[in-house]
Enzyme design. Structure first.
Site, PDB file in Angstrom:
ATOM      1  N   CYS A   1      36.645  36.309  31.054  1.00  0.00           N
ATOM      2  CA  CYS A   1      36.721  36.389  32.516  1.00  0.00           C
ATOM      3  C   CYS A   1      38.116  36.005  32.999  1.00  0.00           C
ATOM      4  O   CYS A   1      38.628  34.928  32.664  1.00  0.00           O
ATOM      5  CB  CYS A   1      35.676  35.455  33.112  1.00  0.00           C
ATOM      6  SG  CYS A   1      35.855  35.145  34.872  1.00  0.00           S
ATOM      7  N   SER A   2      38.734  36.849  33.790  1.00  0.00           N
ATOM      8  CA  SER A   2      40.083  36.567  34.283  1.00  0.00           C
ATOM      9  C   SER A   2      40.109  35.331  35.178  1.00  0.00           C
ATOM     10  O   SER A   2      41.076  34.566  35.149  1.00  0.00           O
ATOM     11  CB  SER A   2      40.647  37.772  35.027  1.00  0.00           C
ATOM     12  OG  SER A   2      39.889  38.045  36.186  1.00  0.00           O
TER      13      SER A   2
END
Length: 116
Positions: free
Chosen positions: A9-10
């Site tokens: 997940c960024s």
């Protein structure tokens, strides 16, 4: 401080990078590999002052069965159990400071509250 992340997940990567750059000590919980228990989720929800359906990532395929589940106190445990069974449903990253302050740190403003 503890942070619940999904390394893919960024937003999780942004949060851990900010904590690293600030030189803060923290514990990483990869919640997909080490899912929270129902009691842990209930505790986090209480600290967040949210209901379980507010913590669910509704666009995930595993959330489809929840579309028919009412968002009320009688079905609260159903929502929590769905997140326990499918932790991909949990919003991220979740930060908990040593004083138990907890937030979903998806935006810079929320994340900044945990930084010096």
């Amino acid at each position: 401080m503890e942070i619940w992340i999904n390394p893919a997940c960024s937003k999780s990567r942004t949060a851990t990078k900010a904590l690293d750059e600030a030189g803060l000590a923290y514990t990483v919980r990869r919640y997909l590999d080490d899912p929270p228990t129902a009691a842990e989720l209930a505790d986090v929800l209480s600290r967040l002052n949210l209901e379980p359906w507010d913590l669910v990532r509704h666009n995930e395929p595993q959330a489809k069965p929840l579309r028919e589940v009412p968002r009320d106190a009688a079905h609260r445990e159903t929502w929590i159990e769905a997140m326990v069974a499918h932790p991909i449903l949990i919003q991220r990253p979740i930060l908990t400071a040593d004083d138990s302050t907890t937030a979903i740190a998806r935006d810079p403003e929320t994340l900044s509250k945990f930084l010096p």
